[in-house]
Design a protein around this motif. Structure first.
Motif, mmCIF file in Angstrom:
data_model
loop_
_atom_site.group_PDB
_atom_site.id
_atom_site.type_symbol
_atom_site.label_atom_id
_atom_site.label_comp_id
_atom_site.label_asym_id
_atom_site.label_seq_id
_atom_site.Cartn_x
_atom_site.Cartn_y
_atom_site.Cartn_z
ATOM 1 N N PRO A 1 0.827 -1.215 0.000
ATOM 2 C CA PRO A 1 0.000 0.000 0.000
ATOM 3 C C PRO A 1 0.859 1.262 0.000
ATOM 4 N N ALA A 2 0.400 2.274 -0.692
ATOM 5 C CA ALA A 2 1.151 3.525 -0.841
ATOM 6 C C ALA A 2 1.503 4.153 0.499
ATOM 7 N N ILE A 3 0.615 4.059 1.478
ATOM 8 C CA ILE A 3 0.871 4.704 2.767
ATOM 9 C C ILE A 3 2.050 4.068 3.503
ATOM 10 N N LEU A 4 2.417 2.841 3.139
ATOM 11 C CA LEU A 4 3.530 2.167 3.797
ATOM 12 C C LEU A 4 4.861 2.389 3.077
ATOM 13 N N ARG A 5 4.820 3.005 1.910
ATOM 14 C CA ARG A 5 6.049 3.275 1.170
ATOM 15 C C ARG A 5 6.684 4.575 1.664
ATOM 16 N N SER A 6 8.005 4.593 1.727
ATOM 17 C CA SER A 6 8.712 5.825 2.076
ATOM 18 C C SER A 6 8.604 6.802 0.920
ATOM 19 N N GLN A 7 8.349 8.052 1.248
ATOM 20 C CA GLN A 7 8.244 9.104 0.240
ATOM 21 C C GLN A 7 9.645 9.599 -0.112
ATOM 22 N N PRO A 8 9.869 10.013 -1.379
ATOM 23 C CA PRO A 8 11.203 10.472 -1.790
ATOM 24 C C PRO A 8 11.780 11.564 -0.887
ATOM 25 N N GLU A 9 10.958 12.542 -0.492
ATOM 26 C CA GLU A 9 11.473 13.608 0.371
ATOM 27 C C GLU A 9 11.863 13.082 1.750
ATOM 28 N N ASP A 10 11.155 12.038 2.228
ATOM 29 C CA ASP A 10 11.528 11.419 3.505
ATOM 30 C C ASP A 10 12.858 10.689 3.375
ATOM 31 N N LEU A 11 13.089 10.066 2.221
ATOM 32 C CA LEU A 11 14.350 9.361 2.013
ATOM 33 C C LEU A 11 15.522 10.337 1.956
ATOM 34 N N GLU A 12 15.310 11.478 1.331
ATOM 35 C CA GLU A 12 16.360 12.501 1.289
ATOM 36 C C GLU A 12 16.683 12.989 2.700
ATOM 37 N N ARG A 13 15.646 13.227 3.492
ATOM 38 C CA ARG A 13 15.823 13.661 4.873
ATOM 39 C C ARG A 13 16.503 12.561 5.692
ATOM 40 N N ALA A 14 16.175 11.310 5.403
ATOM 41 C CA ALA A 14 16.778 10.179 6.108
ATOM 42 C C ALA A 14 18.277 10.106 5.845
ATOM 43 N N LEU A 15 18.681 10.318 4.612
ATOM 44 C CA LEU A 15 20.098 10.297 4.275
ATOM 45 C C LEU A 15 20.843 11.402 5.023
ATOM 46 N N ALA A 16 20.265 12.598 5.040
ATOM 47 C CA ALA A 16 20.892 13.709 5.761
ATOM 48 C C ALA A 16 20.978 13.410 7.256
ATOM 49 N N LEU A 17 19.928 12.831 7.814
ATOM 50 C CA LEU A 17 19.913 12.491 9.238
ATOM 51 C C LEU A 17 20.965 11.438 9.554
ATOM 52 N N LEU A 18 21.048 10.418 8.720
ATOM 53 C CA LEU A 18 22.039 9.365 8.936
ATOM 54 C C LEU A 18 23.455 9.928 8.834
ATOM 55 N N ASP A 19 23.684 10.767 7.824
ATOM 56 C CA ASP A 19 25.003 11.400 7.689
ATOM 57 C C ASP A 19 25.331 12.225 8.932
ATOM 58 N N GLU A 20 24.349 12.956 9.440
ATOM 59 C CA GLU A 20 24.555 13.771 10.640
ATOM 60 C C GLU A 20 24.908 12.897 11.834
#
Length: 141
Positions: A112-131
């Motif tokens: 279901p779409a609601i369970l998929r990560s959104q592209p903007e969330d993935l970008e934020r996730a990468l920045a958070l992980l890098d931080e």
């Protein structure tokens, strides 16, 4: 929450019950599943907008049964998602913060779409992980 746990399911080998309101939706589900299989094209069916007779919605959900996967997403209010006993046929129930029903859908999809990560969330996730990695490893990457 709508409970279909005790209703007959596809898995128990019963035939489709004799009820009028669900046939149109069952045809929509079948067509959506065909599109998913043939073209990998997901579809949604709004159950609140269907002309069900009293009890038809519960009979439909009971007939679809419950599969092995269920999830709850907490955002503005809870969204409950469960796979029916028919793989790829999901029930998605949206509620507001006070648990009032907002929407009820059948989603025919691999996930279901609601369970998929959104592209903007993935970008934020990468920045958070890098931080976090930067803070703990001080540049070891």
């Amino acid at each position: 929450m709508i409970d279909s746990e005790s209703k007959p399911s596809v898995a128990d080998g019963r035939t489709v019950p004799d009820w009028d309101g669900g046939w149109a939706v069952m045809r929509q589900i079948r067509e959506a599943l065909r599109c998913l299989v043939e073209r990998r094209e997901p579809r949604q069916i709004d159950l609140r907008g269907q002309p069900f007779a009293p009890g038809d919605l519960e009979r439909l959900l009971g007939w679809l049964g419950r599969g092995e996967v269920a999830a709850t997403v907490t955002a503005l209010g809870p969204t409950r998602v469960w796979e029916s006993a028919i793989p790829g046929v999901w029930v998605v129930e949206h509620r507001d913060g006070e648990e009032r029903p907002l929407a009820l859908q059948i989603e025919v999809a691999e996930v279901p779409a609601i369970l998929r990560s959104q592209p903007e969330d993935l970008e934020r996730a990468l920045a958070l992980l890098d931080e976090r990695l930067g803070a703990s490893s001080a540049g070891q990457l």
